[in-house]
Design a protein around this motif. Structure first.
Motif, PDB file in Angstrom:
ATOM      1  N   VAL A 168      41.690 -48.758  20.914  1.00 47.75           N
ATOM      2  CA  VAL A 168      42.369 -49.460  19.836  1.00 47.75           C
ATOM      3  C   VAL A 168      42.114 -48.723  18.529  1.00 47.75           C
ATOM      4  N   GLY A 169      43.180 -48.356  17.835  1.00 46.14           N
ATOM      5  CA  GLY A 169      43.068 -47.749  16.520  1.00 46.14           C
ATOM      6  C   GLY A 169      43.444 -48.767  15.466  1.00 46.14           C
ATOM      7  N   LYS A 207      38.410 -49.617  25.898  1.00 46.20           N
ATOM      8  CA  LYS A 207      37.094 -48.991  26.004  1.00 46.20           C
ATOM      9  C   LYS A 207      36.417 -48.777  24.648  1.00 46.20           C
ATOM     10  N   GLU A 208      37.232 -48.703  23.588  1.00 52.03           N
ATOM     11  CA  GLU A 208      36.652 -48.332  22.299  1.00 52.03           C
ATOM     12  C   GLU A 208      37.574 -48.769  21.174  1.00 52.03           C
ATOM     13  N   ILE A 209      36.979 -49.034  20.018  1.00 53.66           N
ATOM     14  CA  ILE A 209      37.732 -49.345  18.809  1.00 53.66           C
ATOM     15  C   ILE A 209      37.404 -48.293  17.757  1.00 53.66           C
ATOM     16  N   VAL A 260      31.090 -53.215  11.446  1.00 53.75           N
ATOM     17  CA  VAL A 260      30.780 -53.116  12.873  1.00 53.75           C
ATOM     18  C   VAL A 260      30.040 -54.375  13.335  1.00 53.75           C
ATOM     19  N   GLU A 261      29.071 -54.789  12.551  1.00 54.73           N
ATOM     20  CA  GLU A 261      28.332 -56.009  12.895  1.00 54.73           C
ATOM     21  C   GLU A 261      29.240 -57.240  12.821  1.00 54.73           C
ATOM     22  N   LEU A 276      33.488 -58.881  19.531  1.00 50.89           N
ATOM     23  CA  LEU A 276      34.488 -58.256  20.408  1.00 50.89           C
ATOM     24  C   LEU A 276      33.831 -57.511  21.571  1.00 50.89           C
ATOM     25  N   GLU A 277      32.531 -57.241  21.433  1.00 58.41           N
ATOM     26  CA  GLU A 277      31.739 -56.610  22.498  1.00 58.41           C
ATOM     27  C   GLU A 277      32.343 -55.286  22.962  1.00 58.41           C
ATOM     28  N   LEU A 278      32.695 -54.446  21.981  1.00 54.44           N
ATOM     29  CA  LEU A 278      33.241 -53.119  22.260  1.00 54.44           C
ATOM     30  C   LEU A 278      32.606 -52.105  21.311  1.00 54.44           C
TER      31      LEU A 278
END
Length: 299
Positions: free
Chosen positions: A3-4, A61-63, A90-91, A96-98
Motif C-alpha cells: 500500500v502506497g 505485506k507493507e505500507i 507509525v505508532e 493495522l499490524e503491518l
C-alpha cells in the motif's frame, strides 16, 4: 501487495501497488479547512478506515507513506505543510499490524519517476513536485542523493526573494512561497475574486479561455507571468548547482501543463540564451502524474 500512501497538505491518496509499480486500486480525499485543524486525527482515521477495507480484498505485506517534511526512524520530525512536529505516525497506525516505512513525499515521487517514468534512463536528473509546497529529489548516476539523517535537498526553501514573503519554515522569500501551485491557484482566485471552493479545474478552464477580448485578460496574464518568472528563477538555481540532463515536474502542475509548460521553457531559454547546452535542457512533466507519490512510497 503493498500500500502506497501520499499525504499532502490538502489531500490524502492511498493505492494498492502491484508489480512494476502499477496501481490496482486507489482512493483519495481532499482535506477541508475544518479537517486540517485536527490534521493528525483526520489522517489517521482515513488511513485506518481505507486500509482496513483493503485488507479484506488484498494480502498486504507493507505500507509505504510519503509525506511533506523531514522524517527520522518512523517519526515525522517536522512538516511545515502539515503543521506537525515529532509526529509518530507509525505508532499511530500500529493497529493495522503491518510494517510501515515513511519518506519525504517529493523523494517518493522522484523515485517513482526515476524507476518507471519521465526520469528513467537518465544519469543526472532533478525532480520537482509543485503542489501545496515545493519538494524535490536529485539523482546522480541514477542514485537518489540524500543528506543522511538530515532533511537536505529542500528545494522549496531556497530563498529567491530577499526579505520576501514569510514562510512556515521561519525564513522569508522561500521558493515555494512564490512558485508552488497552491500559491499560483490562490493568486488566480484573488484575481478573479472567487473563494477557495473554486477548484483547480475551474481555474484551468478560465486560463484556457483567456484572450485579449476578455475582461480579466490582463489580470490573469499578470498572475501567470509572475508565476513563470519566479518558477524559472528557482529552477535556474537548480540547473546551476546540479547540471541535470533533464528536469521533471510533478504535482498538480501536470494538470496545468498546456498553459504553463511552454512558457516555462521559453523563460529558461531566455535566461540561458548565451549557453546553448543549458538553453536546450529537457523540461518534462511527470508520466505518473499525481500517482507518483503513491508508487514511490513503496519503491
Amino acid at each position: 501487495m503493498k500500500v502506497g500512501i501520499d499525504i499532502g497538505g490538502s489531500h490524502i491518496a492511498i493505492g494498492i501497488i502491484g508489480a512494476n509499480g502499477k496501481i490496482l486500486e486507489k482512493v483519495e480525499k481532499r482535506l477541508t479547512s475544518v479537517e486540517r485543524q485536527d490534521i493528525k486525527r483526520s489522517i489517521e482515521e482515513y488511513i485506518i478506515e481505507q486500509i482496513s477495507q483493503f485488507k479484506q480484498k488484498y494480502e498486504i505485506k507493507e505500507i509505504g507513506i510519503g509525506m511533506p517534511g523531514w522524517d527520522e526512524n518512523g517519526i515525522i520530525r517536522y512538516s511545515g505543510n502539515l503543521g506537525v512536529k515529532n509526529y509518530n505516525i507509525v505508532e499511530a497506525l500500529s493497529c493495522l499490524e503491518l510494517p510501515i516505512k515513511i519518506r519525504n513525499d517529493a523523494k517518493c515521487a522522484g523515485l517513482a519517476e526515476q524507476a518507471y517514468g519521465c526520469l528513467k534512463g537518465y544519469d543526472r536528473s532533478v525532480f520537482l513536485t509543485l503542489g501545496t509546497g515545493i519538494g524535490g529529489a536529485t539523482f546522480f548516476r541514477q542514485q537518489l542523493l540524500t543528506a543522511g539523517n538530515r532533511p537536505g535537498f529542500e528545494f522549496g526553501h531556497i530563498v529567491i526573494e530577499k526579505d520576501g514573503i514569510p514562510c512556515q519554515c521561519g525564513r522569508k522569500g522561500c521558493f515555494e512561497r512564490y512558485a508552488s501551485m497552491k500559491v499560483f491557484k490562490n493568486n488566480l482566485r484573488r484575481a478573479l475574486h472567487v473563494n477557495e471552493t473554486t477548484r483547480g479545474e475551474e481555474l484551468l478552464e478560465r486560463l484556457r479561455r483567456n484572450s485579449p477580448e476578455n475582461e480579466d485578460y490582463a489580470l490573469l496574464e499578470n498572475v501567470v507571468s509572475n508565476y513563470i518568472d519566479y518558477l524559472s528563477i528557482g529552477i535556474q538555481n537548480l540547473i546551476e548547482i546540479f547540471e541535470p540532463e533533464v528536469i521533471g515536474i510533478g504535482g498538480s502542475f501536470v494538470y496545468f501543463e498546456d498553459v504553463l509548460l511552454e512558457r516555462l521553457k521559453i523563460a529558461l531559454q531566455k535566461i540561458n540564451q548565451k549557453d546553448e547546452q543549458r538553453s536546450n535542457i529537457k523540461i518534462v512533466t511527470a508520466v505518473l502524474g499525481n500517482d507518483a507519490g503513491i508508487i514511490g512510497a513503496v519503491c
